[in-house]
Design an enzyme around this catalytic site. Sequence first.
Site, mmCIF file in Angstrom:
data_model
loop_
_atom_site.group_PDB
_atom_site.id
_atom_site.type_symbol
_atom_site.label_atom_id
_atom_site.label_comp_id
_atom_site.label_asym_id
_atom_site.label_seq_id
_atom_site.Cartn_x
_atom_site.Cartn_y
_atom_site.Cartn_z
ATOM 1 N N LYS A 195 0.832 -1.203 0.000
ATOM 2 C CA LYS A 195 0.000 0.000 0.000
ATOM 3 C C LYS A 195 0.876 1.268 0.000
ATOM 4 O O LYS A 195 2.098 1.175 0.134
ATOM 5 C CB LYS A 195 -0.945 -0.019 1.216
HETATM 6 C C1 LIG Z 1 -5.390 -4.280 0.833
HETATM 7 C C2 LIG Z 1 -6.878 -4.161 0.828
HETATM 8 C C3 LIG Z 1 -7.677 -4.601 1.890
HETATM 9 C C4 LIG Z 1 -7.145 -5.421 3.024
HETATM 10 O O1 LIG Z 1 -6.136 -4.836 3.713
HETATM 11 P P1 LIG Z 1 -5.286 -5.707 4.767
HETATM 12 O O2 LIG Z 1 -4.595 -4.640 5.560
HETATM 13 O O3 LIG Z 1 -4.357 -6.547 3.977
HETATM 14 O O4 LIG Z 1 -6.241 -6.499 5.583
HETATM 15 C C5 LIG Z 1 -9.032 -4.355 1.853
HETATM 16 N N1 LIG Z 1 -9.590 -3.732 0.808
HETATM 17 C C6 LIG Z 1 -8.872 -3.324 -0.245
HETATM 18 C C7 LIG Z 1 -9.555 -2.627 -1.366
HETATM 19 C C8 LIG Z 1 -7.487 -3.535 -0.280
HETATM 20 O O5 LIG Z 1 -6.783 -3.160 -1.345
#
Ligand SMILES: *Cc1c(COP(=O)(O)O)cnc(C)c1O
Length: 383
Positions: free
Chosen positions: A188
Amino acid sequence: FGGIMDWKVPLADVKLGPEEEEVVLSVLRSGWLTMGAVTQDFEKEFAEFVGAKHALAVNNATAALHLACQALDLQEGDEVICPSLTFVATANAIRYTGATAVFADIESADWLCISPEAIEEAITDKTKTIMIMHYAGFACDMPKIMKIAEKYELPVIEDAAHAIGASLEGKALGTWGDVGCFSFFGNKNMTTGEGGMLVTNDDLLAEKARIMRSHGMTTLTWDRHKGHASTYDVVELGYNYRMDEIRSAIGREQLKKLPIGNTRRAELVALYRKLLAKRTPQIKIPFDKERGLSSYHIMPVLLPEGSDKEAVRASMKAQDIQTSWHYPPVHTFSIYGSGAASAEGRLAITDLAAKREITLPLYPSMREEQVEWVVGALKDSLT
Ligand SMILES: *Cc1c(COP(=O)(O)O)cnc(C)c1O
């Protein structure tokens, strides 16, 4: 996405520096590893950054989404409207509570976010919440969505996992609805390895989420207030969704670097757009209009209709360029009906866009030359 070193151009890349190393060491040396001041500082700084009253650090965004659903009292028999063109965690969080995820289509091939009109069409007397997702960090049509939410008196959860640092009309994405959820997963825009944040301006929702985050236990402050500080009560079937001090320390440093990273992403996307328009005019680049400030989390493009996506991706791979697919739509997965909803045509735009979408590499340390390689490889792969 291991093997970053193996690619000429990887899909994403993370750069952690001496700043992160130093604060991690200082947490380790302090001997205080969880539920401490570093996490409180991280929460305070994140709340200030997005302009929310409360921010709760959690162990990942999926936990934040689950807490949001729990705080809104979702249960079996309830329906929650959400996009299918999202990561599966969006819909799974709804399912954890026993509620049903009802998928609404996206706006168009030009804007891959959930459509306000499709949301309104999907509302029934069982609808209890709307959960939206800001795809790639581009804003959903929040003014329209909030109007619908007010009309039907429905709370809104924002899956803002892609949208850290993005805003619309000067207001941070993740703070338009009742609860916003952010992810700090390794790919991210800012990362703590695993990690997430729940934000809200609602005192009651914040308190509920706080209790559920830590075993359903009443807080010590609350106990003191009630005059029995020596013990605690358990008032809900809670979880352990807490973030530790090591991750919070990394998060604080990453948050400082985020604006520079997002600006660099914007520059690279502008270069991509220019080169793609010139060299591969048959490629459609979504999000090609003004709507707030994006966080440019990923670089999605739509291949010409009828192209063989797997062949294009294989050809890119042969040229040492990593690509991805955001996303195989959730309604096509086995536990979500294996695509039965497609037959009814309710997700026609989602189905079409998902079939054509591939994601090109994008990360702040990417060089201009690498963008040129990617576009050149894509041009080769199309013919
Ligand atoms: C990465 C992501 C998640 C989940 O995030 P985590 O921190 O890995 O649990 C949820 N929704 C979207 C759209 C994502 O890209």
